[in-house]
Write a protein that holds these residues in place. Sequence first.
Motif, PDB file in Angstrom:
ATOM      1  N   THR C  58    -107.294 -24.405  32.265  1.00  0.00           N
ATOM      2  CA  THR C  58    -107.697 -24.629  33.886  1.00  0.00           C
ATOM      3  C   THR C  58    -108.268 -23.311  34.785  1.00  0.00           C
ATOM      4  OG1 THR C  58    -106.423 -26.652  34.208  1.00  0.00           O
ATOM      5  CG2 THR C  58    -106.965 -25.451  36.058  1.00  0.00           C
ATOM      6  N   ASP C 188    -112.635 -30.276  34.898  1.00  0.00           N
ATOM      7  CA  ASP C 188    -111.203 -30.078  34.546  1.00  0.00           C
ATOM      8  C   ASP C 188    -110.499 -31.399  34.233  1.00  0.00           C
ATOM      9  OD1 ASP C 188    -108.662 -28.694  33.820  1.00  0.00           O
ATOM     10  OD2 ASP C 188    -108.494 -28.239  35.899  1.00  0.00           O
ATOM     11  N   GLU C 189    -110.161 -31.812  33.038  1.00  0.00           N
ATOM     12  CA  GLU C 189    -109.374 -32.819  32.697  1.00  0.00           C
ATOM     13  C   GLU C 189    -109.730 -34.206  33.676  1.00  0.00           C
ATOM     14  OE1 GLU C 189    -105.266 -32.768  31.885  1.00  0.00           O
ATOM     15  OE2 GLU C 189    -105.557 -30.400  31.469  1.00  0.00           O
TER      16      GLU C 189
END
Lengths: 221, 221, 271
Positions: C58, C188-189
């Motif tokens: 991240t 991000d995810e």
Amino acid sequence: MFEWKWDFVWEIMPRLIEATGNTLLAAGAGYAIAVVLGLALALGQRTPYAVVTFVVREFVEFIRSTPLILQIFFVFYVGPQFGIRLSPWMSGMIAIGLHYACYLSEVYRGGIESVAKGQWEAATALNMTTAQKYRRIIIPQAIPPALAGMGNYLVGIFKDTPMLSVIGVAELIHTANAIGSENYRFLEPYTMVGIIFLAISLPAAGLIRLFEGRVRRKLGL
Amino acid sequence: MSLIDFVAQFWPRLLSGAGVTVAQFLLAAVLGVAISLFMGLMKLSTNPLLKGAAVTYIEIFRGTSLVVQLYWIFFVLPLFGITIEKFTAGYIAVGMNIGAYGAELVRGGILSVPKGQWEASLAINMSPAQRMRRIILPQALVNMLPPWGNLMIELLKGTALVSLISVADLMFQARQINATTFLSAQVFGAALIIYYILARFFVTPLMRWLERTMSRKMGKV
Amino acid sequence: MQDLSRFPLELTGDDVPMVRFQQVRKSYGSLTVLDNLDLDVAPGEMVTIIGPSGSGKTTVLRMLMTLETINGGVIYVDGKPLTHMPKGGKLVPANERHLRNRRADIGMCFQHFNLFPHMTALENCMEGPVHVLGLTKAEARDRSEDLLELVGMIDKKDQHPSRLSGGQQQRVAIARALAMRPKVMLFDEVTSALDPEVIGEVTNVIRGLVDEHNLTMLMVTHQMGFARDISDRVCFFYAGRIEEQGTPADLFGNPQKERTQQFLSAVKEAV
Ligand SMILES: Nc1ncnc2c1ncn2[C@@H]1O[C@H](COP(=O)(O)OP(=O)(O)OP(=O)(O)O)[C@@H](O)[C@H]1O
Ligand SMILES: [Mg+2]
């Protein structure tokens, strides 16, 4: 430009200190009334009787939405009309105590409502009476979440004591008014009163936060 | 004399007093909201000077009493050449006082907006001012409206203190009538009821309506 | 102050990468999160970052979005420095103006969507084009509606986020980021907060972007199958460094490093 006179400040200091004592006394006594009466008003809204709940609730709402200063006048002047004479202190304590009792009842209510439902059920499972449930299980758990609100209103009642000056309670503002009109100097007395208020309420707020933190830690919260 | 007879006789003065109270309330509210926004944002600033100024303002106005502030503005400021007419001094004092409490609400409201909102608005490359104005403040407003409802009631009650510097508001008219007629229960009772009506049927519904409108804007209804 | 003189003011040559991390270091206090990271992403490339929790995945994306400051090294986007700006013939840390200028090249989608709750789906998409890019409302609406169409959300364009499912919110968030016409997109995810049955609707949108648009993309994901399908390159992060990288076929099919093998077998068992 009006000039600040230290001599005058020292001259009036003894009277202001005495008045500070009265202010603290008024705040303390009023708060003591409010703490007890507030609990009654909170529990009064939790009886099984809808009428009682409704009346208490409306009463609390009424007191909370009308000015304290007007309530002080009401208590002070209405008695004599019916032959009951109350001293300024007495009326002041009744009015301010009642006003803050209503605020505190809301704080208590919040505290009580924050106790998990399972706690009531566990107390019932132990076959406790309603009084036992409140005293031994619910109220001890309702106090920590209520502490912050209770502390704020302690400082609040202190800052509202100047309203008692209107019926002649010799607290700080009453004394400052007297000093001002005797000497035709208002700068020093009013400013000093402001400073005294700050000097008490700021540390008090800090101490209350500290105390609250300690209680929470003690109870393992 | 019954309350109804009393009101029938004295309604013009009560009404004019209530009018002044409403005017004081509205003016103080506008001033208070503006100060809240200003001071709340300043307290969040990273600039130590701005932050320090806001903290000082907030602590002084929350640490002393509205009565003290009112007297200081009305009686002491003229000594420094700043003479403010009593009507103006009244709503300025009340507004400045409420502004200090409101500033904390604004600050809390802004801090309650999730960090992701700042990040998302940065990711679409908005300027810091745009982020605050278009993304953060609208959401902060929704979060802080409920406590603002209580603060507005406090403001209404606070306006009763302007009677102490002889602004002819409802409280002032009530005292005048009481002094000449000694019909204390009737006059103070009537005044209490008028304040209650203003709070319960005007201020509170208005704030509720604002809350509803705002949450509709958030698509929550 | 680190010596920045060895970093070029601008990347030149034939194959300038769209994104370059050069010797990038990031630490929180005494905790070093990224250690001298070097990473290039070519224009149009889709790079996926995988790795255990806390390995700094991240952080890489957040630094590129300028949500985090960096403690060392320089990040370049489209050949120009992002985290720094040229001044008097050398690089100095970027000021807000430079950042605003350079951020225009980058868009990001977050794990928790971060849609603006007080705006409808369409208003979310129009916000940036109108107030940052200065488009007229009509232009911004056209552009936003096209994108909402692309992500399959046009019929919900007037809904507020609170009325949308997670998968729908994430698709709007993708449209919102695309409406700024970034050169680089960061994910991000984006499926981690979603219920399993709606993950597909979001991954399909991203697949579509890979096929149809010449976007450069950096993606962090825990979905190995998805990473394998759509990536040009997969980077395995471990403790703030790239432990191993390669084509999906190589990295998933024939991992060289022991840590990569351990991680991949642990993930496989979990599924
Ligand atoms: N604001 C912060 N302050 C301190 N440490 C942080 C902060 N943000 C991240 N870290 C630390 O940096 C390291 C890398 O975090 P990062 O979020 O990049 O990990 P990640 O690879 O994305 O993990 P995950 O798979 O759990 O999302 C972690 O050890 C984390 O604890
Ligand atoms: Mg992560």
